[in-house]
Design an enzyme around this catalytic site. Structure first.
Site, PDB file in Angstrom:
ATOM      1  N   SER A   1       0.794  -1.232   0.000  1.00 51.47           N
ATOM      2  CA  SER A   1       0.000   0.000   0.000  1.00 51.47           C
ATOM      3  C   SER A   1       0.821   1.274   0.000  1.00 51.47           C
ATOM      4  O   SER A   1       0.356   2.308  -0.462  1.00 51.47           O
ATOM      5  CB  SER A   1      -0.948   0.009   1.188  1.00 51.47           C
TER       6      SER A   1
ATOM      7  N   HIS B   1      -5.542  -4.064  -1.468  1.00 53.69           N
ATOM      8  CA  HIS B   1      -5.408  -2.988  -2.457  1.00 53.69           C
ATOM      9  C   HIS B   1      -5.478  -3.516  -3.891  1.00 53.69           C
ATOM     10  O   HIS B   1      -5.186  -2.777  -4.832  1.00 53.69           O
ATOM     11  CB  HIS B   1      -4.093  -2.225  -2.252  1.00 53.69           C
TER      12      HIS B   1
ATOM     13  N   LYS C   1     -12.361  -0.759   0.581  1.00 48.85           N
ATOM     14  CA  LYS C   1     -11.596   0.039  -0.389  1.00 48.85           C
ATOM     15  C   LYS C   1     -12.354   0.022  -1.726  1.00 48.85           C
ATOM     16  O   LYS C   1     -13.369   0.692  -1.841  1.00 48.85           O
ATOM     17  CB  LYS C   1     -10.165  -0.490  -0.491  1.00 48.85           C
TER      18      LYS C   1
HETATM   19  C1  LIG Z   1      -3.000  -4.290   2.945  1.00 53.95           C
HETATM   20  C2  LIG Z   1      -4.088  -3.974   3.939  1.00 53.95           C
HETATM   21  N1  LIG Z   1      -4.610  -4.968   4.664  1.00 53.95           N
HETATM   22  C3  LIG Z   1      -5.576  -4.734   5.556  1.00 53.95           C
HETATM   23  C4  LIG Z   1      -6.071  -3.467   5.773  1.00 53.95           C
HETATM   24  C5  LIG Z   1      -7.153  -3.245   6.790  1.00 53.95           C
HETATM   25  O1  LIG Z   1      -8.380  -3.075   6.128  1.00 53.95           O
HETATM   26  P1  LIG Z   1      -9.677  -2.721   6.948  1.00 53.95           P
HETATM   27  O2  LIG Z   1      -9.843  -1.249   6.870  1.00 53.95           O
HETATM   28  O3  LIG Z   1     -10.791  -3.470   6.257  1.00 53.95           O
HETATM   29  O4  LIG Z   1      -9.472  -3.211   8.337  1.00 53.95           O
HETATM   30  C6  LIG Z   1      -5.562  -2.404   5.046  1.00 53.95           C
HETATM   31  C7  LIG Z   1      -6.070  -1.031   5.281  1.00 53.95           C
HETATM   32  O5  LIG Z   1      -5.383  -0.075   5.325  1.00 53.95           O
HETATM   33  C8  LIG Z   1      -4.538  -2.663   4.100  1.00 53.95           C
HETATM   34  O6  LIG Z   1      -4.003  -1.662   3.390  1.00 53.95           O
END
Ligand SMILES: Cc1ncc(COP(=O)(O)O)c(C=O)c1O
Length: 402
Positions: free
Chosen positions: A189, A217, A248
């Protein structure tokens, strides 16, 4: 009322330190749905390049209406965890559709991808197992591994970011482990780079390892029809465990899921602690997410538009004199260096009407603070041109470009 004054003073002192280090995070209040532009309280309308709303589905009529209808049909909450009385028909429909989307036998929803990841490692490993993680994996994966290790379930290691030789070495060093697990993000990310999934799968076969990919992502973003990193590389159906977010590209409301075999999802239902001890995803959110998946399947042109926009923005910002990290995802990070400069530049861009976030240590390594641009299918070419003009104006003021 007697609050502990010493505790409050200690917190205030620590907050002052964060301000002095330039890493204190201000909360921006939005007063409109997420779209290409948002209304930011006290500021009016600004162009947003900070959102994970990659496909522009957060304010899509079908997605919003599905949530409203579900509110009428199912009420506001689940009143319970899944295994007591918190499972509604819409959860099951959503999970079947998500499994179809990512190409697995089954899936299981959670209130966030954080929860999905957090509960995963400790549930799938047993004493004597070994788990290895890419150095740039998301914090939820890191915490999930820390937790599994802390309760004595496994040994863990970290391989250098996308370094396949290092991954091989770490696995070879764990050849006597009962089982080996490789954890990777699909898209990283903060870099916008894509995991070397086909090589990871080959290495997993060489070392008899299980592969878990967090595609948060990438779901709705990568692959011709938005099925994620496996589709991008033509390996749908070959990844043991996929986790992802509903927060997202898939409408942006909230929620996450784990996808894999029926046995995996059943085991998570039985044993994953966030699943057992935290309320189920609200039905309204599940219904909006379901509508998002269906919209995505009916409108693959959204994914193409997102890709075209990302390519256009990347080329234009490079043409303007900036040097974004190379890549092919809608995450376009521009490395600035010092955290304070990145934060200042983000503030100056906001003054120009562009809301884009600066990231510094500890979210990214020391000295690699950046402005992270996130392009959406909801942006028009005019929106992107306007953003580029703002970047040029600010870039010149801070001496980043000529
Ligand atoms: C790679 C990744 N995994 C997990 C998450 C967590 O997602 P959530 O907002 O659904 O908890 C994010 C959020 O920033 C993320 O970028």
């Amino acid at each position: 009322m007697t609050l502990n004054a010493k505790f409050t003073a200690q917190l205030e002192e620590r907050l002052d330190q964060l301000r002095a280090e330039g890493v204190y995070k201000r909360l921006n209040h939005l007063d409109s749905p997420q779209d290409a532009r948002v209304i930011m309280e006290g500021r009016g309308e600004v162009l947003i390049l900070s959102s994970n709303n990659y496909l522009g589905l957060a304010n899509q009529r079908e997605v919003v209406n599905a949530g409203k209808l579900a509110l009428d049909k199912f009420g506001a909450g689940t009143g319970s965890v899944r295994f007591i009385c918190g499972t509604f028909t819409v959860h099951r429909e959503l999970e079947a559709e998500l499994a179809r989307l990512v190409g697995t036998e089954a899936s299981l929803s959670y209130v966030s991808a954080w929860n999905a990841n957090e509960g995963l490692t400790a549930t799938i490993v047993e004493q004597g197992d070994f788990v290895v993680s890419d150095a740039l994996n998301h914090a939820s994966i890191i915490d999930s591994m820390r937790l599994a290790k802390a309760i004595g379930k496994c040994e863990t290691a970290v391989y250098k970011h996308s370094d396949m030789d290092d991954l091989r070495e770490k696995l070879a060093g764990a050849k006597d482990a009962r089982r080996r697990v490789i954890w990777t993000d699909g898209v990283f990310s903060m870099e916008g780079s894509i995991a070397r999934l086909p090589e990871i799968l080959d290495i997993a076969r060489e070392h008899d390892a299980i592969v878990a990919v967090d595609d948060s992502h990438a779901t709705g973003v990568l692959g011709a029809t938005g099925r994620g990193t496996p589709e991008h590389f033509g390996v749908v159906g070959e990844v043991d465990v996929i986790t992802s977010t509903l927060g997202k590209a898939l409408g942006g409301a909230a929620g996450g899921f784990v996808a894999g075999s029926t046995a995996l999802c059943d085991m998570l239902t039985q044993r994953s602690r966030p699943q057992l001890f935290s309320n189920a995803l609200p039905p309204t959110v599940a219904a909006s997410a379901l509508a998002s998946v269906r919209y995505l399947q009916a409108h693959p042109e959204r994914v193409i538009r997102l890709r075209d926009n990302a390519n256009y923005f990347r080329a234009a910002i490079t043409e303007a004199g900036f040097a974004p990290l190379p890549g092919e995802t809608p995450i376009v990070p521009i490395i600035i260096g010092e955290t304070a400069t990145a934060m200042k530049m983000s503030d100056m861009l906001l003054e120009e009407g562009v809301f884009v976030t600066g990231f510094g240590f500890p979210v990214v390594p020391q000295g690699e603070a950046r402005i992270r641009c996130q392009v959406s299918a909801s942006h028009s070419r005019d929106d992107l041109d306007e953003a580029i003009a703002a970047f040029k104006a600010v870039g010149k003021k801070v001496g980043l470009i000529k």
